[in-house]
Design a protein around this motif. Structure first.
Motif, mmCIF file in Angstrom:
data_model
loop_
_atom_site.group_PDB
_atom_site.id
_atom_site.type_symbol
_atom_site.label_atom_id
_atom_site.label_comp_id
_atom_site.label_asym_id
_atom_site.label_seq_id
_atom_site.Cartn_x
_atom_site.Cartn_y
_atom_site.Cartn_z
ATOM 1 N N ASN A 15 -5.946 -5.624 10.492
ATOM 2 C CA ASN A 15 -6.706 -5.434 9.243
ATOM 3 C C ASN A 15 -5.978 -4.613 8.179
ATOM 4 N N GLY A 16 -4.673 -4.399 8.346
ATOM 5 C CA GLY A 16 -3.919 -3.781 7.265
ATOM 6 C C GLY A 16 -3.232 -2.480 7.618
ATOM 7 N N VAL A 17 -2.066 -2.257 6.971
ATOM 8 C CA VAL A 17 -1.307 -1.006 7.104
ATOM 9 C C VAL A 17 -1.520 -0.197 5.835
ATOM 10 N N ASN A 18 -1.914 1.058 5.976
ATOM 11 C CA ASN A 18 -2.221 1.891 4.817
ATOM 12 C C ASN A 18 -1.119 2.870 4.446
ATOM 13 N N CYS A 19 -0.299 3.276 5.417
ATOM 14 C CA CYS A 19 0.666 4.337 5.145
ATOM 15 C C CYS A 19 1.830 4.276 6.124
ATOM 16 N N ILE A 20 2.998 4.735 5.659
ATOM 17 C CA ILE A 20 4.206 4.773 6.476
ATOM 18 C C ILE A 20 4.997 6.029 6.152
ATOM 19 N N SER A 21 5.843 6.456 7.089
ATOM 20 C CA SER A 21 6.714 7.607 6.860
ATOM 21 C C SER A 21 7.889 7.528 7.827
ATOM 22 N N TRP A 22 9.100 7.654 7.295
ATOM 23 C CA TRP A 22 10.287 7.672 8.150
ATOM 24 C C TRP A 22 10.463 9.034 8.799
ATOM 25 N N ALA A 23 11.003 9.042 10.020
ATOM 26 C CA ALA A 23 11.494 10.299 10.580
ATOM 27 C C ALA A 23 12.639 10.765 9.690
ATOM 28 N N PRO A 24 12.699 12.046 9.341
ATOM 29 C CA PRO A 24 13.713 12.527 8.395
ATOM 30 C C PRO A 24 15.109 12.635 8.978
ATOM 31 N N TYR A 25 15.264 12.257 10.230
ATOM 32 C CA TYR A 25 16.561 12.324 10.901
ATOM 33 C C TYR A 25 16.580 11.248 11.978
ATOM 34 N N LEU A 26 17.771 10.910 12.469
ATOM 35 C CA LEU A 26 17.884 9.918 13.533
ATOM 36 C C LEU A 26 17.395 10.510 14.847
ATOM 37 N N ILE A 27 16.704 9.700 15.619
ATOM 38 C CA ILE A 27 16.244 10.095 16.946
ATOM 39 C C ILE A 27 16.930 9.181 17.955
ATOM 40 N N ASN A 28 17.669 9.776 18.866
ATOM 41 C CA ASN A 28 18.501 8.998 19.793
ATOM 42 C C ASN A 28 19.414 8.045 19.024
ATOM 43 N N THR A 47 0.784 -1.235 0.000
ATOM 44 C CA THR A 47 0.000 0.000 0.000
ATOM 45 C C THR A 47 0.813 1.281 0.000
ATOM 46 N N SER A 48 2.028 1.232 0.547
ATOM 47 C CA SER A 48 2.806 2.462 0.705
ATOM 48 C C SER A 48 4.292 2.133 0.810
ATOM 49 N N ILE A 49 5.154 3.046 0.325
ATOM 50 C CA ILE A 49 6.598 2.890 0.429
ATOM 51 C C ILE A 49 7.215 4.210 0.876
ATOM 52 N N ASP A 50 8.402 4.133 1.488
ATOM 53 C CA ASP A 50 9.114 5.351 1.856
ATOM 54 C C ASP A 50 10.592 5.027 2.045
ATOM 55 N N TRP A 51 11.458 5.892 1.481
ATOM 56 C CA TRP A 51 12.898 5.742 1.642
ATOM 57 C C TRP A 51 13.341 6.390 2.948
ATOM 58 N N ALA A 52 14.224 5.720 3.663
ATOM 59 C CA ALA A 52 14.801 6.283 4.877
ATOM 60 C C ALA A 52 15.778 7.389 4.513
ATOM 61 N N PRO A 53 16.159 8.252 5.467
ATOM 62 C CA PRO A 53 17.141 9.306 5.178
ATOM 63 C C PRO A 53 18.391 8.717 4.525
ATOM 64 N N TYR A 54 18.857 9.339 3.451
ATOM 65 C CA TYR A 54 19.915 8.737 2.635
ATOM 66 C C TYR A 54 21.222 8.547 3.397
ATOM 67 N N LYS A 55 21.468 9.346 4.437
ATOM 68 C CA LYS A 55 22.716 9.211 5.188
ATOM 69 C C LYS A 55 22.793 7.888 5.948
ATOM 70 N N THR A 56 21.654 7.218 6.116
ATOM 71 C CA THR A 56 21.649 5.927 6.810
ATOM 72 C C THR A 56 21.855 4.770 5.832
ATOM 73 N N GLY A 57 21.971 5.064 4.542
ATOM 74 C CA GLY A 57 22.132 4.025 3.534
ATOM 75 C C GLY A 57 20.848 3.804 2.755
ATOM 76 N N ALA A 58 20.896 2.858 1.827
ATOM 77 C CA ALA A 58 19.715 2.548 1.012
ATOM 78 C C ALA A 58 18.776 1.644 1.809
ATOM 79 N N ILE A 59 17.743 2.235 2.373
ATOM 80 C CA ILE A 59 16.763 1.521 3.184
ATOM 81 C C ILE A 59 15.374 1.975 2.753
ATOM 82 N N ILE A 60 14.494 1.026 2.472
ATOM 83 C CA ILE A 60 13.129 1.370 2.091
ATOM 84 C C ILE A 60 12.153 0.512 2.888
#
Length: 312
Positions: free
Chosen positions: A150-163, A107-120
């Motif tokens: 009953n399902g995941v509709n959406c995702i979003s990475w934090a744009p920066y590392l937290i802790n 249903t949804s995709i999102d790339w992690a911040p690029y400084k952490t490497g290629a992660i989706i």
């Protein structure tokens, strides 16, 4: 005043479901319910669809470019697949990775911040979220089972590392949002909201801190837009935006400044600016047509700019 930069006709035979522009504002990619992905090179002279990708069977729900450091185009669809394309040579894209182990539509995709490497990350109607990480030219997969009932509709990475850790936010058909953090290859819930009024349709993490350190926006299927704010990551306050208007479908943030774009079902867009910790002001901006300089001139001067920047 906002104005239309350019428009073009696609070859899609059904509704366009998603669109994305690469980092350099050169390639425009669209996906459709017809199962086809179209790619347009805006530096060409005719600005028509130059590439058609047909690896999905059924509607393609989302397309998204990675950071140019990696050069991928990701897509997900009703066939339950996550597919990564890469350009082999000019205007020729080929599949470099395909994941088909979700049991229901992705249903949804999102790339992690690029400084952490290629992660989706990829969410699915089967209630799981898969995390795909590139190590030494090989993709490894970890999963969040039973992420949402009953399902995941959406995702979003934090744009920066937290802790010093990656954080993922998700929304689903259990009418909740959840914050996930990884510890020793296992993903744990760090925050789980109370149930909203309806299923969560879209979610987006603000890329820049505003009057509060962490800000997330979510939208439900019945049009309820909620802004989630926190200074410590553990205690969150909520503010509903435009409660009188119910025909909302998507939320997204500007890259500079705390301005939230809310897409309406009638093809309109409303922009909201934070003016207090729990106060948001609607910016009444209309999109108008006016005489434009040559398209090549516009592209040259629009590289790495933000469409919201003219508001300030």
């Amino acid at each position: 005043m906002l104005s239309i930069l350019n428009s073009y006709e696609t070859k899609h035979k059904r509704q366009i479901l998603s669109a994305d522009i690469d980092y350099y504002n050169r390639y425009v990619c669209t996906s459709s319910a017809d199962g086809v992905i179209h790619m347009v090179d805006t530096l060409g002279s005719k600005h028509h669809s130059l590439v058609e990708l047909k690896e999905h069977i059924g509607p393609v729900w989302q397309v998204m470019f990675s950071h140019p450091k990696f050069g991928y185009l990701a897509s997900c669809g009703s066939d339950g697949k996550l597919i990564l394309h890469k350009m082999k040579k000019l205007d020729q894209w080929y599949v470099v990775y395909k994941y088909d182990r979700h049991k229901l539509p992705t249903t949804s995709i999102d790339w992690a911040p690029y400084k952490t490497g290629a992660i989706i990350a990829c969410s699915s109607s089967d209630g799981t979220i898969s995390i795909h990480t590139l190590y030494s030219n090989e993709w490894s997969v970890s999963k969040i089972p039973n992420a949402h009932l009953n399902g995941v509709n959406c995702i979003s990475w934090a744009p920066y590392l937290i802790n010093n850790q990656l954080v993922l936010v998700s929304g689903g058909n259990d009418t909740k949002i959840k914050l996930w953090i990884e510890q020793k290859s296992v993903w744990y819930v760090m925050y789980e909201s109370d149930s909203q009024l309806a299923n969560i349709k879209d979610i987006s993490w603000c890329p820049t801190p505003g009057l509060q350190k962490y800000i997330i926006a979510s939208c439900t299927v019945d049009g309820q837009v909620i802004v989630w704010s926190s200074d410590d990551f553990y205690n969150w306050t909520t503010t509903e935006i435009d409660a009188t208007e119910q025909n909302k479908s998507k939320v997204s943030w500007s890259q500079i400044g705390c301005i939230l774009s809310v897409t309406m079902n009638n093809d309109g867009i409303k922009l909201w600016k934070q003016v207090g910790k729990q106060n948001w002001m609607c910016l009444d901006r209309k999109v108008t047509r006016k005489p434009q300089p040559s398209f090549e001139h516009q592209i040259k001067h629009s590289i790495n700019t933000d469409i919201f920047s003219g508001i300030f």
